[in-house]
Design a protein around this motif. Structure first.
Motif, PDB file in Angstrom:
ATOM      1  N   ARG A  61      -3.396  -6.994   6.118  1.00 55.71           N
ATOM      2  CA  ARG A  61      -3.279  -6.015   5.036  1.00 55.71           C
ATOM      3  C   ARG A  61      -3.392  -6.714   3.692  1.00 55.71           C
ATOM      4  O   ARG A  61      -3.281  -7.929   3.605  1.00 55.71           O
ATOM      5  CB  ARG A  61      -1.920  -5.298   5.128  1.00 55.71           C
ATOM      6  CG  ARG A  61      -1.852  -4.333   6.296  1.00 55.71           C
ATOM      7  CD  ARG A  61      -0.416  -3.948   6.591  1.00 55.71           C
ATOM      8  NE  ARG A  61      -0.372  -2.968   7.689  1.00 55.71           N
ATOM      9  CZ  ARG A  61      -0.290  -1.657   7.480  1.00 55.71           C
ATOM     10  NH1 ARG A  61      -0.246  -1.157   6.262  1.00 55.71           N
ATOM     11  NH2 ARG A  61      -0.254  -0.831   8.516  1.00 55.71           N
ATOM     12  N   CYS A  62      -3.605  -5.912   2.648  1.00 59.02           N
ATOM     13  CA  CYS A  62      -3.673  -6.486   1.299  1.00 59.02           C
ATOM     14  C   CYS A  62      -2.318  -7.097   0.962  1.00 59.02           C
ATOM     15  O   CYS A  62      -1.286  -6.414   1.052  1.00 59.02           O
ATOM     16  CB  CYS A  62      -4.032  -5.396   0.287  1.00 59.02           C
ATOM     17  SG  CYS A  62      -3.820  -5.912  -1.426  1.00 59.02           S
ATOM     18  N   PRO A  63      -2.248  -8.385   0.565  1.00 54.79           N
ATOM     19  CA  PRO A  63      -0.955  -9.026   0.278  1.00 54.79           C
ATOM     20  C   PRO A  63      -0.227  -8.397  -0.908  1.00 54.79           C
ATOM     21  O   PRO A  63       0.995  -8.451  -0.997  1.00 54.79           O
ATOM     22  CB  PRO A  63      -1.317 -10.483  -0.044  1.00 54.79           C
ATOM     23  CG  PRO A  63      -2.745 -10.649   0.316  1.00 54.79           C
ATOM     24  CD  PRO A  63      -3.370  -9.295   0.350  1.00 54.79           C
ATOM     25  N   ALA A  64      -1.003  -7.766  -1.834  1.00 57.17           N
ATOM     26  CA  ALA A  64      -0.380  -7.231  -3.044  1.00 57.17           C
ATOM     27  C   ALA A  64       0.239  -5.855  -2.815  1.00 57.17           C
ATOM     28  O   ALA A  64       1.342  -5.589  -3.286  1.00 57.17           O
ATOM     29  CB  ALA A  64      -1.404  -7.165  -4.172  1.00 57.17           C
ATOM     30  N   CYS A  65      -0.489  -4.962  -2.085  1.00 55.06           N
ATOM     31  CA  CYS A  65       0.016  -3.587  -1.966  1.00 55.06           C
ATOM     32  C   CYS A  65       0.239  -3.153  -0.525  1.00 55.06           C
ATOM     33  O   CYS A  65       0.814  -2.097  -0.292  1.00 55.06           O
ATOM     34  CB  CYS A  65      -0.918  -2.601  -2.674  1.00 55.06           C
ATOM     35  SG  CYS A  65      -2.482  -2.369  -1.828  1.00 55.06           S
ATOM     36  N   GLY A  66      -0.233  -3.928   0.440  1.00 54.50           N
ATOM     37  CA  GLY A  66       0.019  -3.585   1.837  1.00 54.50           C
ATOM     38  C   GLY A  66      -1.010  -2.629   2.436  1.00 54.50           C
ATOM     39  O   GLY A  66      -0.863  -2.198   3.569  1.00 54.50           O
ATOM     40  N   ARG A 118     -12.172  -7.371  -2.091  1.00 53.70           N
ATOM     41  CA  ARG A 118     -11.426  -6.641  -3.116  1.00 53.70           C
ATOM     42  C   ARG A 118     -10.704  -5.482  -2.435  1.00 53.70           C
ATOM     43  O   ARG A 118     -11.315  -4.746  -1.656  1.00 53.70           O
ATOM     44  CB  ARG A 118     -12.391  -6.112  -4.175  1.00 53.70           C
ATOM     45  CG  ARG A 118     -11.713  -5.321  -5.273  1.00 53.70           C
ATOM     46  CD  ARG A 118     -12.735  -4.577  -6.098  1.00 53.70           C
ATOM     47  NE  ARG A 118     -13.413  -5.464  -7.032  1.00 53.70           N
ATOM     48  CZ  ARG A 118     -12.996  -5.684  -8.280  1.00 53.70           C
ATOM     49  NH1 ARG A 118     -11.911  -5.099  -8.720  1.00 53.70           N
ATOM     50  NH2 ARG A 118     -13.662  -6.482  -9.067  1.00 53.70           N
ATOM     51  N   CYS A 119      -9.415  -5.356  -2.720  1.00 52.99           N
ATOM     52  CA  CYS A 119      -8.645  -4.284  -2.096  1.00 52.99           C
ATOM     53  C   CYS A 119      -9.105  -2.949  -2.665  1.00 52.99           C
ATOM     54  O   CYS A 119      -9.196  -2.782  -3.882  1.00 52.99           O
ATOM     55  CB  CYS A 119      -7.158  -4.481  -2.365  1.00 52.99           C
ATOM     56  SG  CYS A 119      -6.131  -3.105  -1.812  1.00 52.99           S
ATOM     57  N   SER A 120      -9.420  -1.979  -1.786  1.00 52.32           N
ATOM     58  CA  SER A 120      -9.913  -0.688  -2.259  1.00 52.32           C
ATOM     59  C   SER A 120      -8.776   0.161  -2.809  1.00 52.32           C
ATOM     60  O   SER A 120      -9.016   1.173  -3.446  1.00 52.32           O
ATOM     61  CB  SER A 120     -10.610   0.044  -1.106  1.00 52.32           C
ATOM     62  OG  SER A 120      -9.677   0.243  -0.058  1.00 52.32           O
ATOM     63  N   GLU A 121      -7.529  -0.241  -2.596  1.00 50.07           N
ATOM     64  CA  GLU A 121      -6.397   0.557  -3.075  1.00 50.07           C
ATOM     65  C   GLU A 121      -5.924   0.082  -4.454  1.00 50.07           C
ATOM     66  O   GLU A 121      -5.805   0.857  -5.381  1.00 50.07           O
ATOM     67  CB  GLU A 121      -5.240   0.457  -2.062  1.00 50.07           C
ATOM     68  CG  GLU A 121      -4.006   1.248  -2.419  1.00 50.07           C
ATOM     69  CD  GLU A 121      -4.211   2.768  -2.307  1.00 50.07           C
ATOM     70  OE1 GLU A 121      -5.247   3.186  -1.759  1.00 50.07           O
ATOM     71  OE2 GLU A 121      -3.352   3.504  -2.804  1.00 50.07           O
ATOM     72  N   CYS A 122      -5.635  -1.230  -4.583  1.00 44.20           N
ATOM     73  CA  CYS A 122      -5.061  -1.724  -5.844  1.00 44.20           C
ATOM     74  C   CYS A 122      -6.048  -2.573  -6.631  1.00 44.20           C
ATOM     75  O   CYS A 122      -5.774  -2.955  -7.757  1.00 44.20           O
ATOM     76  CB  CYS A 122      -3.789  -2.519  -5.588  1.00 44.20           C
ATOM     77  SG  CYS A 122      -4.061  -4.102  -4.778  1.00 44.20           S
ATOM     78  N   GLY A 123      -7.224  -2.896  -6.064  1.00 45.54           N
ATOM     79  CA  GLY A 123      -8.231  -3.649  -6.806  1.00 45.54           C
ATOM     80  C   GLY A 123      -7.997  -5.143  -6.806  1.00 45.54           C
ATOM     81  O   GLY A 123      -8.678  -5.882  -7.510  1.00 45.54           O
TER      82      GLY A 123
HETATM   83 ZN   LIG Z   1      -4.089  -3.850  -2.483  1.00 46.98          ZN
END
Ligand SMILES: [Zn+2]
Length: 236
Positions: free
Chosen positions: A197-202, A209-214
């Motif tokens: 998962r994205c380490p910043a937002c999960g 590039r995370c499609s949720e938090c960028g």
């Molecule tokens: Zn993210």
């Protein structure tokens, strides 16, 4: 580099303000801890020693004694030192001669230094029976300290800060307080990475590039997922 953009400067000012707030909070924590030790240190754990006095003790007495209008203050006997982690209580006895009557007088002082791991607060309590004529009442006063009544008796709680000790205690307190949240954040990031998962937002997905938090990943793909790049250059 974008070091001169207003946005970056604003972020730096905000970081400085946060660090200042953090240090101020840590200093308050260090003072509260020092006072707490002075009040609640268990009597059964206090270690008492008798020690001979030295020049530092004589200097302390002469610079601190609030009844200076006496002749020839001299420390008498040994100092009684009581210690506990973060607490040092030293009791002195000294004699002098009354300027008014020429009679000998005895005074006692209790110096209390508190703070962990370094002493950051200091204060003292004094008792003197004046050899005045007619005999007066004893002089009892606290200097940079106050009395706090507990179930086991009265405690002297110092409040005058010692700058270097307070700075060091604040740094230690700040680090100790930070260990918990920082450790938790690190553990959460590692856990998210392991689960893909994205380490910043999960958010699920391990793209560049995370499609949720960028958030842009540290290990980027050869072809950047850059929205400014024309669609045609993308591989099929
Ligand atoms: Zn993210």
């Amino acid at each position: 580099m974008m070091t001169n953009t207003p946005r970056f400067r604003g972020g730096r000012a905000r970081l400085a303000a946060m660090v200042l707030w953090y240090l101020a909070g840590s200093a308050v924590g260090a003072v509260v801890l020092a006072m707490g030790i002075a009040i609640f240190a268990a009597d059964s754990n206090l270690v008492v020693r008798l020690q001979s006095t030295d020049a530092a003790d004589r200097d302390w007495w002469k610079s601190q004694v609030p009844t200076g209008d006496r002749i020839d203050w001299r420390l008498r006997g040994r100092r009684r030192q009581t210690t506990f982690p973060g607490l040092e209580i030293v009791e002195y006895k000294a004699g002098a001669y009354s300027l008014e009557t020429g009679q000998p007088e005895t005074a006692t002082a209790t110096r209390v230094d508190a703070g962990w791991p370094f002493s950051c607060l200091t204060g003292s309590s004094w008792y003197l029976m004046p050899a005045s004529s007619p005999p007066g009442s004893p002089i009892i006063l606290e200097m940079n300290a106050f009395q706090f009544r507990t179930a086991s008796g009265s405690r002297i709680v110092p409040w005058r800060p010692r700058p270097m000790g307070l700075l060091l205690d604040s740094i230690v307190m700040g680090l100790l307080v930070a260990i918990g949240p920082v450790g938790w954040l690190l553990a959460r990031r590692i856990e998210r990475r392991i689960r893909g998962r994205c380490p910043a937002c999960g958010y699920p997905g391990v793209g560049a590039r995370c499609s949720e938090c960028g958030r842009v990943g540290q290990h980027s793909d050869p072809v950047q997922d850059d929205p400014d790049r024309p669609m045609l250059t993308r591989e099929p």
